[in-house]
Design an enzyme around this catalytic site. Structure first.
Site, mmCIF file in Angstrom:
data_model
loop_
_atom_site.group_PDB
_atom_site.id
_atom_site.type_symbol
_atom_site.label_atom_id
_atom_site.label_comp_id
_atom_site.label_asym_id
_atom_site.label_seq_id
_atom_site.Cartn_x
_atom_site.Cartn_y
_atom_site.Cartn_z
ATOM 1 C CG ASN A 9 10.056 12.207 -2.349
ATOM 2 O OD1 ASN A 9 10.894 12.165 -1.440
ATOM 3 N ND2 ASN A 9 8.979 12.981 -2.293
ATOM 4 C CD1 TRP A 10 13.617 6.366 -2.162
ATOM 5 C CD2 TRP A 10 15.310 6.051 -0.718
ATOM 6 N NE1 TRP A 10 14.519 5.501 -2.743
ATOM 7 C CE2 TRP A 10 15.570 5.286 -1.881
ATOM 8 C CE3 TRP A 10 16.242 6.022 0.321
ATOM 9 C CZ2 TRP A 10 16.708 4.499 -2.028
ATOM 10 C CZ3 TRP A 10 17.366 5.230 0.173
ATOM 11 C CH2 TRP A 10 17.608 4.472 -0.988
ATOM 12 C CE LYS A 11 6.314 11.045 -0.612
ATOM 13 N NZ LYS A 11 4.908 11.314 -0.625
ATOM 14 C CG HIS A 96 6.839 16.904 -1.958
ATOM 15 N ND1 HIS A 96 5.742 16.623 -1.180
ATOM 16 C CD2 HIS A 96 6.982 15.855 -2.805
ATOM 17 C CE1 HIS A 96 5.241 15.448 -1.546
ATOM 18 N NE2 HIS A 96 5.982 14.956 -2.529
ATOM 19 C CD GLU A 98 4.412 14.212 1.314
ATOM 20 O OE1 GLU A 98 5.621 14.025 1.531
ATOM 21 O OE2 GLU A 98 3.689 13.379 0.736
ATOM 22 C CD GLU A 168 5.034 15.130 -6.745
ATOM 23 O OE1 GLU A 168 5.394 13.981 -6.979
ATOM 24 O OE2 GLU A 168 5.158 15.662 -5.628
ATOM 25 C CB SER A 214 -0.829 7.180 -7.083
ATOM 26 O OG SER A 214 -1.125 7.630 -5.772
ATOM 27 N N GLY A 235 6.801 8.304 -5.244
ATOM 28 C CA GLY A 235 6.892 8.185 -3.792
ATOM 29 C C GLY A 235 6.846 6.726 -3.365
ATOM 30 N N GLY A 236 5.656 6.247 -3.051
ATOM 31 C CA GLY A 236 5.475 4.901 -2.497
ATOM 32 C C GLY A 236 6.174 3.812 -3.296
HETATM 33 C C1 PEP Z 1 5.405 12.163 -4.056
HETATM 34 O O1 PEP Z 1 5.148 12.372 -2.890
HETATM 35 O O2 PEP Z 1 6.283 12.847 -4.646
HETATM 36 C C2 PEP Z 1 4.671 11.106 -4.738
HETATM 37 C C3 PEP Z 1 4.508 11.171 -6.026
HETATM 38 O O3 PEP Z 1 4.175 10.107 -3.929
HETATM 39 P P1 PEP Z 1 3.320 8.833 -4.403
HETATM 40 O O4 PEP Z 1 3.997 8.255 -5.629
HETATM 41 O O5 PEP Z 1 3.355 7.913 -3.240
HETATM 42 O O6 PEP Z 1 1.956 9.333 -4.733
#
Ligand code: PEP
Length: 251
Positions: A9-11, A96, A98, A168, A214, A235-236
């Site tokens: 997920n590049w956001k 999501h 967010e 999540e 994470s 994500g990251g």
């Molecule tokens: C996400 O936002 O879907 C996610 C899992 O982010 P991160 O891996 O950065 O926690």
């Protein structure tokens, strides 16, 4: 055997040029070493068609990160499910945390978006998960149960077959804190049990349930070793090939 999936997920990161470079690097690596799981890049709307144009379609899929509740018309700034599919997306992330918190997306809004996405042949990565406060109050099971029931359980069996769930925990997203493998397994098993109670065991057993929060090269192996964890939403660590590929290669 249900599908194992690693989705990035590049956001709201990467320009189109940077996104193409990253997708090319990932694609090249997957050409050399065929992935043992489905790999999806969920990119900003503006990047879908460019990324779709440079990937090998037998190894890599492109997804969007949201779609409109509307079909078409005078909705300035909105992007419809039909447009996403037309641009090359085959998946879309919905629900999501967010978007639930920053864009005030309610269970009803998500239910409508689910309908639009399915109508336009998109598979859905549907996110559920509790806040830290809810977990500390012991409400995590009921929170995810309600999120599933309110936005998904009106679907037919065939429609539900197009859904991938991503668990999540909000407290683990972008924080560097990960649910322990035992915590992940416990709630993934609960999600599968909740699906089975509504759709039956066969459909629940076919549903891929991803962990997100994470996930990285260091914790992926232990998490995906859990019987009810079928991959990850990343994500990251999805923003660079050298952090994303080791997660894919864990399968
Ligand atoms: C996400 O936002 O879907 C996610 C899992 O982010 P991160 O891996 O950065 O926690």
């Amino acid at each position: 055997m249900r599908k194992k999936i690693i989705a990035g997920n590049w956001k709201m990161n990467n320009t189109v040029g940077q996104g193409i470079c990253l997708a090319k690097e990932i694609n090249l690596a997957l050409r050399v070493k065929t992935p043992q799981c489905t790999v999806i890049l969920c990119v900003p709307h503006t990047h879908i068609s460019a990324v779709e144009g440079i990937i090998d379609h037998d190894k890599l899929f492109v997804g969007g990160q949201d779609c409109s509740i509307y079909e078409k018309g005078a909705y300035t700034g909105e992007v419809s499910a039909e447009m996403l599919f037309g641009a090359g997306a085959r998946y879309v992330i919905l629900g999501h945390s967010e978007r639930r918190s920053l864009c005030h997306e309610t269970a009803d809004i998500l239910k409508t978006k689910v309908g639009k996405a399915l109508m336009h042949k998109l598979k859905i990565i549907f996110c559920v998960g509790e806040s830290l406060e809810q977990r500390e109050a012991g409400k995590h099971f009921s929170v995810v149960e309600e999120q599933l029931k309110q936005s998904l359980f009106h679907l037919t069996d065939a429609e539900f077959g197009k859904i991938v769930i991503a668990y999540e925990p909000v407290w683990a997203i972008g924080t560097g804190k990960t649910a322990s493998s035992a915590q992940a397994q416990e709630i993934h098993a609960h999600i599968r049990k909740t699906i089975a109670a509504h759709y039956g065991k066969a459909i629940a057993d076919e549903c891929s349930i991803l962990y997100g929060g994470s996930m990285n090269a260091g914790n992926v192996k232990e998490l995906i070793a859990q019987p009810d964890v079928d991959g990850g939403l990343i994500g990251g660590a999805a923003l660079a090939a050298n952090t994303f590929l080791p997660i894919v290669e864990a399968y």
